[in-house]
Motif scaffolding. Structure first.
Motif, PDB file in Angstrom:
ATOM      1  N   ALA A   1     -51.126 -42.990  81.112  1.00 41.39           N
ATOM      2  CA  ALA A   1     -51.807 -43.594  79.961  1.00 41.39           C
ATOM      3  C   ALA A   1     -52.015 -42.573  78.845  1.00 41.39           C
ATOM      4  CB  ALA A   1     -53.134 -44.202  80.392  1.00 41.39           C
ATOM      5  N   LEU A   2     -52.372 -41.339  79.225  1.00 39.89           N
ATOM      6  CA  LEU A   2     -52.595 -40.316  78.200  1.00 39.89           C
ATOM      7  C   LEU A   2     -51.289 -39.945  77.496  1.00 39.89           C
ATOM      8  CD1 LEU A   2     -55.219 -37.977  79.931  1.00 39.89           C
ATOM      9  CD2 LEU A   2     -55.578 -39.553  78.017  1.00 39.89           C
ATOM     10  N   LEU A   3     -50.213 -39.806  78.263  1.00 34.42           N
ATOM     11  CA  LEU A   3     -48.915 -39.501  77.661  1.00 34.42           C
ATOM     12  C   LEU A   3     -48.468 -40.639  76.746  1.00 34.42           C
ATOM     13  CD1 LEU A   3     -46.701 -37.817  80.382  1.00 34.42           C
ATOM     14  CD2 LEU A   3     -47.149 -36.995  78.077  1.00 34.42           C
ATOM     15  N   ALA A   4     -48.635 -41.869  77.222  1.00 35.58           N
ATOM     16  CA  ALA A   4     -48.261 -43.025  76.399  1.00 35.58           C
ATOM     17  C   ALA A   4     -49.050 -43.010  75.099  1.00 35.58           C
ATOM     18  CB  ALA A   4     -48.522 -44.328  77.165  1.00 35.58           C
ATOM     19  N   THR A   5     -50.339 -42.725  75.207  1.00 31.05           N
ATOM     20  CA  THR A   5     -51.188 -42.741  74.013  1.00 31.05           C
ATOM     21  C   THR A   5     -50.784 -41.653  73.027  1.00 31.05           C
ATOM     22  OG1 THR A   5     -52.978 -43.522  75.422  1.00 31.05           O
ATOM     23  CG2 THR A   5     -53.573 -42.727  73.238  1.00 31.05           C
ATOM     24  N   ALA A   6     -50.617 -40.420  73.526  1.00 35.32           N
ATOM     25  CA  ALA A   6     -50.293 -39.307  72.633  1.00 35.32           C
ATOM     26  C   ALA A   6     -48.965 -39.547  71.918  1.00 35.32           C
ATOM     27  CB  ALA A   6     -50.243 -38.010  73.429  1.00 35.32           C
ATOM     28  N   THR A   7     -47.939 -39.954  72.677  1.00 35.43           N
ATOM     29  CA  THR A   7     -46.626 -40.135  72.053  1.00 35.43           C
ATOM     30  C   THR A   7     -46.620 -41.330  71.107  1.00 35.43           C
ATOM     31  OG1 THR A   7     -45.939 -41.363  74.011  1.00 35.43           O
ATOM     32  CG2 THR A   7     -45.313 -39.053  73.905  1.00 35.43           C
ATOM     33  N   THR A   8     -47.295 -42.400  71.501  1.00 35.50           N
ATOM     34  CA  THR A   8     -47.329 -43.577  70.636  1.00 35.50           C
ATOM     35  C   THR A   8     -48.010 -43.260  69.308  1.00 35.50           C
ATOM     36  OG1 THR A   8     -47.411 -45.031  72.552  1.00 35.50           O
ATOM     37  CG2 THR A   8     -48.074 -45.977  70.457  1.00 35.50           C
ATOM     38  N   LEU A   9     -49.146 -42.560  69.400  1.00 38.23           N
ATOM     39  CA  LEU A   9     -49.853 -42.214  68.164  1.00 38.23           C
ATOM     40  C   LEU A   9     -48.960 -41.377  67.262  1.00 38.23           C
ATOM     41  CD1 LEU A   9     -53.509 -41.443  69.286  1.00 38.23           C
ATOM     42  CD2 LEU A   9     -52.567 -43.489  68.238  1.00 38.23           C
ATOM     43  N   PHE A  10     -48.284 -40.401  67.856  1.00 37.57           N
ATOM     44  CA  PHE A  10     -47.456 -39.514  67.048  1.00 37.57           C
ATOM     45  C   PHE A  10     -46.306 -40.271  66.384  1.00 37.57           C
ATOM     46  CE2 PHE A  10     -43.826 -36.626  66.617  1.00 37.57           C
ATOM     47  CZ  PHE A  10     -44.381 -35.708  65.739  1.00 37.57           C
ATOM     48  N   PHE A  11     -45.504 -40.961  67.175  1.00 38.99           N
ATOM     49  CA  PHE A  11     -44.290 -41.568  66.622  1.00 38.99           C
ATOM     50  C   PHE A  11     -44.593 -42.765  65.723  1.00 38.99           C
ATOM     51  CE2 PHE A  11     -42.259 -39.357  70.269  1.00 38.99           C
ATOM     52  CZ  PHE A  11     -41.380 -38.585  69.525  1.00 38.99           C
ATOM     53  N   CYS A  12     -45.618 -43.541  66.081  1.00 38.33           N
ATOM     54  CA  CYS A  12     -45.925 -44.714  65.255  1.00 38.33           C
ATOM     55  C   CYS A  12     -46.529 -44.311  63.914  1.00 38.33           C
ATOM     56  CB  CYS A  12     -46.860 -45.664  65.986  1.00 38.33           C
ATOM     57  SG  CYS A  12     -46.067 -46.513  67.348  1.00 38.33           S
ATOM     58  N   SER A  13     -47.394 -43.294  63.920  1.00 37.34           N
ATOM     59  CA  SER A  13     -47.977 -42.895  62.640  1.00 37.34           C
ATOM     60  C   SER A  13     -46.921 -42.218  61.768  1.00 37.34           C
ATOM     61  CB  SER A  13     -49.187 -41.990  62.852  1.00 37.34           C
ATOM     62  OG  SER A  13     -48.839 -40.875  63.623  1.00 37.34           O
ATOM     63  N   LEU A  14     -46.006 -41.497  62.411  1.00 36.16           N
ATOM     64  CA  LEU A  14     -44.921 -40.855  61.662  1.00 36.16           C
ATOM     65  C   LEU A  14     -44.073 -41.907  60.946  1.00 36.16           C
ATOM     66  CD1 LEU A  14     -43.787 -37.984  61.223  1.00 36.16           C
ATOM     67  CD2 LEU A  14     -42.295 -38.358  63.175  1.00 36.16           C
ATOM     68  N   ALA A  15     -43.689 -42.939  61.698  1.00 38.34           N
ATOM     69  CA  ALA A  15     -42.870 -43.998  61.099  1.00 38.34           C
ATOM     70  C   ALA A  15     -43.674 -44.810  60.085  1.00 38.34           C
ATOM     71  CB  ALA A  15     -42.311 -44.912  62.193  1.00 38.34           C
ATOM     72  N   GLY A  16     -44.937 -45.093  60.421  1.00 40.27           N
ATOM     73  CA  GLY A  16     -45.795 -45.837  59.497  1.00 40.27           C
ATOM     74  C   GLY A  16     -45.964 -45.092  58.188  1.00 40.27           C
ATOM     75  N   PHE A  17     -46.095 -43.782  58.290  1.00 38.83           N
ATOM     76  CA  PHE A  17     -46.196 -42.917  57.104  1.00 38.83           C
ATOM     77  C   PHE A  17     -44.946 -43.029  56.250  1.00 38.83           C
ATOM     78  CE2 PHE A  17     -45.212 -38.375  55.813  1.00 38.83           C
ATOM     79  CZ  PHE A  17     -45.910 -38.426  54.611  1.00 38.83           C
ATOM     80  N   ALA A  18     -43.794 -42.998  56.909  1.00 36.76           N
ATOM     81  CA  ALA A  18     -42.539 -43.090  56.161  1.00 36.76           C
ATOM     82  C   ALA A  18     -42.436 -44.424  55.430  1.00 36.76           C
ATOM     83  CB  ALA A  18     -41.348 -42.914  57.105  1.00 36.76           C
ATOM     84  N   PHE A  19     -42.792 -45.518  56.130  1.00 33.07           N
ATOM     85  CA  PHE A  19     -42.680 -46.834  55.504  1.00 33.07           C
ATOM     86  C   PHE A  19     -43.718 -47.047  54.406  1.00 33.07           C
ATOM     87  CE2 PHE A  19     -40.326 -48.120  59.409  1.00 33.07           C
ATOM     88  CZ  PHE A  19     -39.170 -48.521  58.752  1.00 33.07           C
ATOM     89  N   ALA A  20     -44.845 -46.354  54.517  1.00 34.06           N
ATOM     90  CA  ALA A  20     -45.896 -46.562  53.529  1.00 34.06           C
ATOM     91  C   ALA A  20     -45.710 -45.686  52.297  1.00 34.06           C
ATOM     92  CB  ALA A  20     -47.266 -46.293  54.162  1.00 34.06           C
ATOM     93  N   MET A  21     -45.180 -44.486  52.459  1.00 33.49           N
ATOM     94  CA  MET A  21     -45.247 -43.496  51.384  1.00 33.49           C
ATOM     95  C   MET A  21     -43.901 -43.058  50.804  1.00 33.49           C
ATOM     96  SD  MET A  21     -48.322 -42.786  50.562  1.00 33.49           S
ATOM     97  CE  MET A  21     -49.806 -43.579  51.108  1.00 33.49           C
ATOM     98  N   TYR A  22     -42.813 -43.527  51.343  1.00 34.46           N
ATOM     99  CA  TYR A  22     -41.510 -43.109  50.806  1.00 34.46           C
ATOM    100  C   TYR A  22     -40.756 -44.312  50.282  1.00 34.46           C
ATOM    101  CZ  TYR A  22     -42.001 -38.624  53.230  1.00 34.46           C
ATOM    102  OH  TYR A  22     -42.429 -37.408  53.668  1.00 34.46           O
ATOM    103  N   ASP A  23     -39.893 -44.064  49.309  1.00 35.17           N
ATOM    104  CA  ASP A  23     -38.922 -45.077  48.925  1.00 35.17           C
ATOM    105  C   ASP A  23     -37.567 -44.571  49.368  1.00 35.17           C
ATOM    106  OD1 ASP A  23     -40.665 -46.878  47.589  1.00 35.17           O
ATOM    107  OD2 ASP A  23     -40.868 -45.349  46.032  1.00 35.17           O
ATOM    108  N   PHE A  24     -36.905 -45.341  50.167  1.00 33.51           N
ATOM    109  CA  PHE A  24     -35.578 -44.898  50.593  1.00 33.51           C
ATOM    110  C   PHE A  24     -34.680 -46.106  50.806  1.00 33.51           C
ATOM    111  CE2 PHE A  24     -36.473 -45.886  55.093  1.00 33.51           C
ATOM    112  CZ  PHE A  24     -37.859 -45.837  55.105  1.00 33.51           C
ATOM    113  N   ARG A  25     -33.403 -45.814  50.766  1.00 34.12           N
ATOM    114  CA  ARG A  25     -32.434 -46.889  50.860  1.00 34.12           C
ATOM    115  C   ARG A  25     -32.521 -47.548  52.241  1.00 34.12           C
ATOM    116  NH1 ARG A  25     -26.507 -46.296  48.412  1.00 34.12           N
ATOM    117  NH2 ARG A  25     -27.782 -45.053  47.003  1.00 34.12           N
TER     118      ARG A  25
END
Lengths: 314, 301
Positions: B98-122
């Motif tokens: 559960a801890l591994l799932a939580t740590a990795t999910t937080l990292f990768f989902c926020s990373l992708a969410g950040f990209a979709f929220a703050m960048y313009d890309f093709r």
């Protein structure tokens, strides 16, 4: 290098690390999802669709499958099989737990929102508690409550002079007994959804209604319900999709086979048994795709009912 | 993010509710309705804790015991015996997955969410739409295919990573993160960090992550609870043998199904409590956060 001949341009290099990584960053940042999706979803889904037309035992290894065309689907849809029984059970348990869920959650949220604001946080936390519990753990507790001779439920009935009820042994009662647990687990979740929907409704509307002399009942019927439509649609969809995949509660409560008369055998359990007990992967794949279609169809019906008359809220 | 967090609605009692109205029968009835709902929500928890402290032969006594007993140590010992001493190991297995799932999910989902929220890309729109569409696949349809990949391609069956690797970057998490970051962070902040010479990844770790802690808490709890409660996944991926067995599977084995009269109920209830305690602890710390975070971005975009 044309830059040399146009002195008006800033003397920056064409390529810079800063700009390159700025361009690449969003692709890198979103790539984990797509890589994982490719490996753990897209490829498997294709594989499963492929298997739906084959006969295959995973122990035989890759490549040792036999093409059977639509036979798996025909077998599932043929009247002899448990596919229909399980689907009927699933829908029945789903209705028994799902309909009361919303009939209780909506008024509950309305009362809390209108009259118990001061207690709202505490009450919603308490009501949310069942949702986060472990299904296996809580199902065992309910199983003990249902126990035939010694359970608390039958003890209470006995105090009223009523005979013991065989909650988990009578096939006709199993859907109710299992449905009650599902109902208990998800009422609070729906209350939370409806509460957040209610909070999004402007106070002004209610104020205007009060000035016009509307009763609490009229406010609920003519303001709250119509404005809550989008949230109701969302909550119904979640209930439908979740209930159609019901697995853990009946699995623990009445056992892998669905208990006496198989009345607790849901589609998810039937597919699980076919795939992982009987190791008939092709047939199980075909059934899981059929269930997917059923879920999709029910969602569409829900969608149609909600988009019909008016109801176009932002 | 149109709906306010629940907390915002708490402080001011409505001025339109006159005090004497509390005495009207309708109000009392409504109060009783809510009180009954809360009571029924809590009763099973109360019973499981009471039962876990009773000796096995008193759990099903007639008339029933409804107050705590003193057999905690005894039941704990029986639980350890019934699991060949593996109970704590199983607890740890569930916890670290559960801890591994939580740590990795937080990292990768926020990373992708950040990209979709703050960048313009093709391709951004198409990619995001695609991610949302994957949410339409019912998890049940994935059971068989993911087993086949784990079993016949990767040969990961029986390994804990089958439970946390596939969900590291998931559509729900990315959607939740994107919604929050779009509403909470101004783009100028990113520009400013860029002018200061930060790399894009540096912006993410040093500017974005600290500012999105509330939504990280929400997704973190949801992921932890989901992973901790994962029964079917563990069953399919065959984490059913010691030493990799997880707690929910062990709980099922110890009872042999809830209808088995011969099970040792003291041991079983002790394990039920062991399974529920981390969830209660986590929830007590973060319930408000989770409830408001979950519903704020849930429906309206």
């Amino acid at each position: 290098m044309s830059d040399r001949f146009s002195p008006s341009r800033p003397a920056r290099p064409r390529w810079s690390y800063a700009r390159a990584q700025q361009r690449l960053a969003p692709y890198l940042f979103t790539s984990p999802f797509f890589i994982l999706f490719l490996v753990f979803s897209l490829f498997p889904l294709g594989f499963s669709l492929f298997l739906a037309f084959h006969l295959w035992n995973p122990l035989d290894g890759l490549g040792n499958w036999r093409f059977v065309g639509w036979e798996n689907f025909a077998l599932a849809l043929g009247a002899r099989d448990q596919f229909w029984v399980a689907l009927k059970n699933t829908v029945w348990i789903g209705l028994l737990s799902g309909v009361p869920q919303h009939l209780v959650a909506l008024p509950l949220a309305f009362v809390i929102h209108q009259f118990l604001r001061r207690w709202q946080t505490g009450v919603s936390t308490v009501l949310f508690l069942p949702y986060i519990t472990n299904a296996v753990a809580i199902t065992i507790v309910f199983g003990m409550l249902y126990s035939e001779n010694l359970g608390l439920l039958n003890y209470l009935l006995a105090q009223l002079g009523l005979g013991p009820v065989r909650w988990l042994a009578v096939p006709e009662l199993v859907p109710y007994s299992v449905g009650a647990v599902v109902f208990w687990r998800y009422v609070g979740w729906n209350v939370i959804l409806y509460l957040s929907g209610l909070q999004a409704i402007s106070e002004d509307v209610y104020e205007a209604a009060t000035v016009d002399g509307a009763s609490a009942w009229q406010k609920f019927w003519f303001i709250t319900l119509p404005l809550l439509r989008p949230m109701m649609f969302y909550a119904f969809t979640l209930t439908i999709v979740g209930n159609m995949q019901l697995f853990e509660e009946p699995f623990i409560m009445v056992g892998q086979g669905g208990g006496s008369g198989g009345a607790g055998l849901t589609s998810a359990m039937h597919i699980f048994n076919t795939a992982f007990r009987d190791l008939d992967m092709g047939y199980a794949s075909a059934m899981s795709w059929l269930l997917f279609l059923a879920i999709f169809a029910l969602s569409m019906v829900n969608n149609y009912l909600f988009s019909r008359d008016g109801g176009r809220e932002p | 993010m149109t709906s306010k967090p629940l907390r915002a609605a708490v402080p001011a009692p409505s001025p339109r509710t006159p005090r004497r109205a509390w005495r009207s029968p309708g109000r009392i009835l409504m109060g009783l309705f809510v009180a009954l709902a809360c009571f029924l929500s809590v009763v099973p928890f109360y019973l499981m804790f009471v039962w876990a402290t009773l000796p096995s032969d008193q759990i099903f006594a007639v008339p029933p015991h409804l107050w705590f007993g003193s057999a905690i140590a005894e039941n704990f010992g029986k639980m350890m015996d019934a699991t060949d001493g593996f109970a704590l190991r199983q607890f740890w297995n569930s916890l670290y997955i559960a801890l591994l799932a939580t740590a990795t999910t937080l990292f990768f989902c926020s990373l992708a969410g950040f990209a979709f929220a703050m960048y313009d890309f093709r391709g951004k729109r198409a990619m995001f739409t695609f991610i949302l569409l994957t949410m339409l696949i019912p998890p049940l349809v994935m059971d068989i295919p993911s087993f086949l990949v784990m079993n016949n391609v990767l040969q990961w069956i029986g390994k804990p990573r089958t439970l946390w690797v596939p969900g590291m970057a998931n559509a729900f998490g990315i959607f939740l993160m994107r919604q929050y970051i779009m509403a909470a962070l101004p783009r100028t902040l990113i520009e400013a960090a860029r002018l200061d010479g930060a790399t894009e990844f540096g912006i993410f770790t040093r500017v974005v992550l600290p500012l999105i802690r509330p939504i990280l808490a929400t997704l973190g709890v949801v992921t932890f609870v989901g992973s901790w409660n994962n029964f079917k996944g563990a069953l399919i991926m065959k984490l059913s043998e010691d030493p990799t067995m997880t707690l929910p599977l062990s709980l099922r084995r110890i009872t042999g199904g809830a209808t088995n009269v011969n099970a040792d109920w003291g041991a079983t209830l002790m394990m039920v409590v062991l399974t529920v305690i981390p969830l209660l602890v986590i929830f007590l710390f973060a319930s408000r956060q989770v409830i408001s975070g979950l519903t704020s971005g849930a429906v309206k975009d």
